[in-house]
Design an enzyme around this catalytic site. Structure first.
Site, PDB file in Angstrom:
ATOM      1  N   LYS A  65      -3.642   7.255  -1.418  1.00  0.00           N
ATOM      2  CA  LYS A  65      -2.617   8.283  -1.645  1.00  0.00           C
ATOM      3  C   LYS A  65      -2.481   8.600  -3.140  1.00  0.00           C
ATOM      4  CE  LYS A  65       0.815   5.987   0.293  1.00  0.00           C
ATOM      5  NZ  LYS A  65       0.150   4.721   0.625  1.00  0.00           N
ATOM      6  N   ARG A  82       9.199   6.472   3.797  1.00  0.00           N
ATOM      7  CA  ARG A  82       8.539   5.314   4.390  1.00  0.00           C
ATOM      8  C   ARG A  82       9.286   4.784   5.602  1.00  0.00           C
ATOM      9  NH1 ARG A  82       5.730   3.401  -0.651  1.00  0.00           N
ATOM     10  NH2 ARG A  82       4.472   1.585  -0.181  1.00  0.00           N
ATOM     11  N   ARG A  98      -9.930  -3.010  -0.843  1.00  0.00           N
ATOM     12  CA  ARG A  98      -9.545  -1.973  -1.819  1.00  0.00           C
ATOM     13  C   ARG A  98      -8.472  -2.482  -2.769  1.00  0.00           C
ATOM     14  NH1 ARG A  98      -9.016   4.049   0.795  1.00  0.00           N
ATOM     15  NH2 ARG A  98     -11.073   4.204   1.735  1.00  0.00           N
ATOM     16  N   ARG A 131      -0.670  -5.256 -10.689  1.00  0.00           N
ATOM     17  CA  ARG A 131       0.533  -5.234  -9.856  1.00  0.00           C
ATOM     18  C   ARG A 131       0.702  -6.570  -9.160  1.00  0.00           C
ATOM     19  NH1 ARG A 131       0.761   0.182  -6.308  1.00  0.00           N
ATOM     20  NH2 ARG A 131       1.960  -1.257  -5.040  1.00  0.00           N
ATOM     21  N   ARG A 141       2.984  -6.065   3.172  1.00  0.00           N
ATOM     22  CA  ARG A 141       3.113  -4.614   2.955  1.00  0.00           C
ATOM     23  C   ARG A 141       2.566  -3.860   4.165  1.00  0.00           C
ATOM     24  NH1 ARG A 141       0.122  -3.993  -2.531  1.00  0.00           N
ATOM     25  NH2 ARG A 141       0.616  -1.780  -2.388  1.00  0.00           N
TER      26      ARG A 141
END
Ligand code: AMP
Length: 198
Positions: A13, A88, A123, A139, A150
């Site tokens: 995204k 979300r 990824r 991160r 997640r």
């Protein structure tokens, strides 16, 4: 042009949003980026969000809805924007509806990047490695353990949005496993069709 990019973490995204920013000159509104900035700045919102984000869970609807409502009133959003990582939850999706209708504006389309879950962990690990190699901060939630949470949050709370937007006739799906350029081209085709259908 006002659009939403939907898809699990690691679907691409952010990468696609950046390309859309360049091509269409509209801003990318990433609630993840905004929350990380708040954490970095040590604001009240940042303090409340930090532990939740580090655990891979979702920050409260009230917090993110307030952040986005304020952001879309900024002058650079007048010509449109790309919502990346927001909404979300169904509550957030309803909030988007109200925010837009209160302002007399609409949503052009919702693009879902459809990906194979098995590729996603790879990824995320690559994103962390690339950041490290570039000397950028990694991160805290880009690691396999937090990533699993997640992804669980995604299926529990975000995946239902595909049905929500499908029912509104807004959902377009794009193969997120194709090359970055091919995904961009597919998204551009979706946007062109949405503009034509206005
Ligand atoms: P992202 O950069 O989009 O992967 O977001 C990173 C983290 O920020 C997520 O795992 C959540 O903890 C939080 N976050 C970002 N966007 C939202 C949202 N729309 N609702 C709730 N939490 C969010």
């Amino acid at each position: 042009m006002r659009l939403i990019l939907l898809g699990p973490p690691g679907a691409g995204k952010g990468t696609q949003a950046q390309r859309l920013v360049e091509k269409h000159g509209i801003p990318q509104l990433s609630t993840g980026d905004m929350l990380r900035a708040a954490v970095q700045a040590g604001t009240e919102v940042g303090k409340r969000a930090k532990a939740v984000m580090d655990a891979g869970e979702l920050v409260s609807d009230a917090i993110v809805n307030a952040i986005v409502a304020e952001r879309i009133d900024q002058p650079d959003c007048a010509g449109g924007f790309i919502l990346d990582g927001y909404p979300r939850t169904l509550v957030q999706a309803d909030a988007v509806e109200s925010m837009l209708s209160e302002r007399g504006i609409g949503l052009d389309t919702v693009v879902e990047l459809v990906v194979d879950d098995r590729a996603l962990v790879g990824r995320i690990v690559k994103r962390a490695d690339d950041a490290k190699a570039a000397g950028q901060p990694v991160r805290k939630d880009d690691n396999p353990a937090v990533f699993e949470e997640r992804l669980r949050e995604y299926y529990k709370k975000t995946a239902p949005l595909t049905g929500y937007y499908y029912a509104k006739g807004k959902l377009k799906t794009v193969d997120g496993m194709a090359s970055i350029d091919a995904v961009t081209a597919e998204i551009e085709a979706v946007l062109a069709a949405a503009v034509k259908a206005r």
